[in-house]
Scaffold this motif. Structure first.
Motif, mmCIF file in Angstrom:
data_model
loop_
_atom_site.group_PDB
_atom_site.id
_atom_site.type_symbol
_atom_site.label_atom_id
_atom_site.label_comp_id
_atom_site.label_asym_id
_atom_site.label_seq_id
_atom_site.Cartn_x
_atom_site.Cartn_y
_atom_site.Cartn_z
ATOM 1 N N GLY A 5 0.835 -0.649 0.056
ATOM 2 C CA GLY A 5 -0.394 0.155 -0.162
ATOM 3 C C GLY A 5 0.412 0.891 -0.164
ATOM 4 N N ALA A 6 0.371 2.472 -0.369
ATOM 5 C CA ALA A 6 0.891 3.388 -0.078
ATOM 6 C C ALA A 6 -0.185 4.979 -0.215
ATOM 7 C CB ALA A 6 1.492 3.649 -1.851
ATOM 8 N N PHE A 7 0.185 5.889 0.091
ATOM 9 C CA PHE A 7 -1.051 7.707 0.375
ATOM 10 C C PHE A 7 -0.137 8.277 -0.440
ATOM 11 C CE2 PHE A 7 -0.037 11.418 2.867
ATOM 12 C CZ PHE A 7 -1.748 11.967 2.583
ATOM 13 N N ILE A 8 -0.090 8.955 -1.470
ATOM 14 C CA ILE A 8 0.477 10.023 -2.293
ATOM 15 C C ILE A 8 -0.355 11.055 -1.603
ATOM 16 C CG2 ILE A 8 1.424 8.623 -3.319
ATOM 17 C CD1 ILE A 8 -0.339 8.829 -6.083
ATOM 18 N N ASN A 9 -0.138 12.112 -2.182
ATOM 19 C CA ASN A 9 -0.606 13.859 -2.271
ATOM 20 C C ASN A 9 -0.333 14.966 -2.704
ATOM 21 O OD1 ASN A 9 -3.244 14.859 -1.048
ATOM 22 N ND2 ASN A 9 -1.578 16.513 0.216
ATOM 23 N N PHE A 10 0.788 14.071 -3.483
ATOM 24 C CA PHE A 10 1.608 15.766 -4.661
ATOM 25 C C PHE A 10 0.766 15.543 -5.406
ATOM 26 C CE2 PHE A 10 3.573 11.245 -6.857
ATOM 27 C CZ PHE A 10 3.086 11.693 -7.828
ATOM 28 N N GLY A 11 1.006 16.941 -6.253
ATOM 29 C CA GLY A 11 0.161 16.719 -7.054
ATOM 30 C C GLY A 11 0.448 17.374 -8.282
ATOM 31 N N ALA A 12 -0.097 16.613 -9.550
ATOM 32 C CA ALA A 12 0.466 16.171 -11.232
ATOM 33 C C ALA A 12 -0.624 16.085 -11.950
ATOM 34 C CB ALA A 12 1.572 15.028 -10.980
ATOM 35 N N ASP A 13 -1.021 16.503 -13.038
ATOM 36 C CA ASP A 13 -1.514 17.026 -13.798
ATOM 37 C C ASP A 13 -0.813 16.560 -15.600
ATOM 38 O OD1 ASP A 13 -3.920 17.473 -12.060
ATOM 39 O OD2 ASP A 13 -3.557 19.840 -12.485
ATOM 40 N N TRP A 14 -1.788 15.562 -15.909
ATOM 41 C CA TRP A 14 -0.919 14.924 -17.493
ATOM 42 C C TRP A 14 -2.025 15.865 -18.078
ATOM 43 C CZ3 TRP A 14 -4.289 13.527 -22.043
ATOM 44 C CH2 TRP A 14 -3.435 12.411 -22.908
ATOM 45 N N ILE A 15 -1.182 16.394 -19.439
ATOM 46 C CA ILE A 15 -1.328 17.495 -20.002
ATOM 47 C C ILE A 15 -1.633 17.196 -20.932
ATOM 48 C CG2 ILE A 15 -0.723 19.871 -21.469
ATOM 49 C CD1 ILE A 15 -1.043 19.791 -17.660
ATOM 50 N N GLY A 16 -1.296 16.395 -22.006
ATOM 51 C CA GLY A 16 -1.160 15.420 -22.985
ATOM 52 C C GLY A 16 0.036 14.510 -23.885
ATOM 53 N N PRO A 17 -0.433 13.558 -24.494
ATOM 54 C CA PRO A 17 0.763 12.770 -24.841
ATOM 55 C C PRO A 17 1.414 13.573 -24.550
ATOM 56 C CG PRO A 17 -1.169 12.826 -26.512
ATOM 57 C CD PRO A 17 -1.147 14.392 -25.449
ATOM 58 N N GLY A 18 3.037 13.098 -23.598
ATOM 59 C CA GLY A 18 4.257 12.875 -23.644
ATOM 60 C C GLY A 18 4.325 14.307 -22.956
ATOM 61 N N GLU A 19 3.346 14.757 -21.443
ATOM 62 C CA GLU A 19 4.005 15.751 -20.951
ATOM 63 C C GLU A 19 3.072 15.826 -19.922
ATOM 64 O OE1 GLU A 19 3.073 20.971 -20.642
ATOM 65 O OE2 GLU A 19 2.011 19.913 -23.205
ATOM 66 N N ILE A 20 3.242 16.001 -18.594
ATOM 67 C CA ILE A 20 2.854 15.875 -17.923
ATOM 68 C C ILE A 20 3.135 17.771 -16.704
ATOM 69 C CG2 ILE A 20 2.151 14.449 -15.267
ATOM 70 C CD1 ILE A 20 2.666 11.826 -16.775
ATOM 71 N N HIS A 21 2.495 17.569 -15.723
ATOM 72 C CA HIS A 21 2.797 19.176 -15.094
ATOM 73 C C HIS A 21 2.808 18.674 -13.547
ATOM 74 C CE1 HIS A 21 1.481 22.761 -12.709
ATOM 75 N NE2 HIS A 21 3.101 23.102 -13.994
#
Length: 344
Positions: free
Chosen positions: A130-146
């Motif tokens: 198990g894991a707990f995560i809270n960091f923030g990220a967004d999938w922007i489009g193919p090949g890019e994550i913010h």
């Protein structure tokens, strides 16, 4: 811990916001990382030397190239599979990855919600971490994550033991989040995230970002109502949720004071205010990606458990219904929705 255990190859199943960000960092650090994703264009970008997977934003920008496949293309087995799909795709994804999991391997759930029991029911509890995560990220489009902000990262065995494989996992996780820790009760963090997550689901039905939404003083009764319902169910389930990043479960327990809740909300606002990720993933699912949220595998089950224990959850029920209306195109996303939830 052995070098061999630390450098064991990793299969990231779900190369979106969470899996892509963690996997890219581990790949840059020299780990043997392979990605799997159902979006063919995303897969093609990750393995293309001329493009790669770009992690943008203020935290740790980078671009990496790595082996990447759709599920139908994948061959081979791994001892470590990091599952990072949306919670409502957990069972389907776990069944798909099972042929690629070594008999002595494990699946790590990098997800929101109570996904570990679902995974354990398919591959076995001894092959689930198990894991707990809270960091923030967004999938922007193919090949890019913010990648918008750092936050808590906790790993734990389902039986609470500290094992060699968990220590080896922590060493790798700390390449991504140096402050990551081991817990002997991962469920306490997951239930804490469910309570905090109920506030993010509410933010998702309006337009304001997380910090601005939480900071509205007239919404304090809503934050207290939602979190208290989740925590009441957790207590009935024998769980004592733990806090993180400003969220203090003790401030929202039944009978807690308004002042305590207000102080915790202020701490959450302070944590979220500087973050480049301004809106929740729920908001993005509804407003940007126009797809179903995880509400039916996060909040709806809590309300159902509440009914089983005789605990009314009117705020949660109203929020679940409201999100379904938005998903179905029957309700607009406006901040007035939150005022309606206050009165629910």
């Amino acid at each position: 811990m052995s070098r061999q255990a630390t450098s064991e190859p990793i299969l990231i199943w779900g190369a979106g916001a969470i899996g892509g960000t963690v996997g890219a960092t581990l790949k840059r650090a020299g780990r043997d990382v392979t990605f799997v994703d159902i979006v063919g264009e995303h897969v093609a970008a990750i393995r293309d030397p001329a493009r790669g997977l770009a992690i943008t934003g203020p935290v740790d920008p980078m671009t990496v190239t790595a082996p990447a496949f759709t599920p139908a293309e994948l061959t081979g087995t791994w001892k470590r599979i990091f599952l990072a799909v949306k919670a409502h795709h957990t069972a389907e994804a776990t069944r798909a990855l099972r042929p690629h999991l070594a008999p002595d391997g494990y699946v790590l759930s990098l997800q929101n919600g109570l996904c570990e029991p679902i995974i354990a029911g398919i591959v076995g509890p001894e092959r689930t971490v198990g894991a707990f995560i809270n960091f923030g990220a967004d999938w922007i489009g193919p090949g890019e994550i913010h990648y918008g902000n750092r936050a808590a990262f906790v790993v734990g065995e389902l039986d609470g033991k500290t094992t060699p494989r968990l220590e080896a996992l922590l060493a790798d996780v700390r390449l991504f989040e140096p402050d990551a820790i081991i817990t002997d009760d991962v469920g306490s963090y997951l239930w804490g995230k469910l309570a905090y997550g109920s506030l993010l689901f509410a933010q998702g039905v309006g337009q304001l970002g997380i910090a601005d939404c939480l900071a509205r003083p007239e919404l304090l009764p809503l934050w207290r109502g939602l979190a208290t319902e989740v925590l009441s169910v957790a207590r009935a389930e024998g769980v004592t949720p733990r806090g993180f990043n400003g969220f203090d479960p003790a401030a929202f327990q039944p009978g807690s004071s308004e002042a305590a809740a207000r102080a915790s909300v202020a701490a959450m606002v302070a944590f979220n205010r500087p973050n480049a990720k301004t809106h929740s993933g729920i908001w993005r699912d509804l407003a940007v990606r126009k797809r179903r949220t995880e509400v039916d595998v996060q909040l709806a089950p809590v309300a159902a458990l509440g009914a089983r224990h005789g605990i009314p959850c009117p705020k949660l029920a109203a929020l679940v219904a409201m999100i379904h209306e938005i998903e179905d195109g029957k309700r607009a996303m406006t901040d007035d929705n939150l005022d309606e939830l206050v009165r629910a």
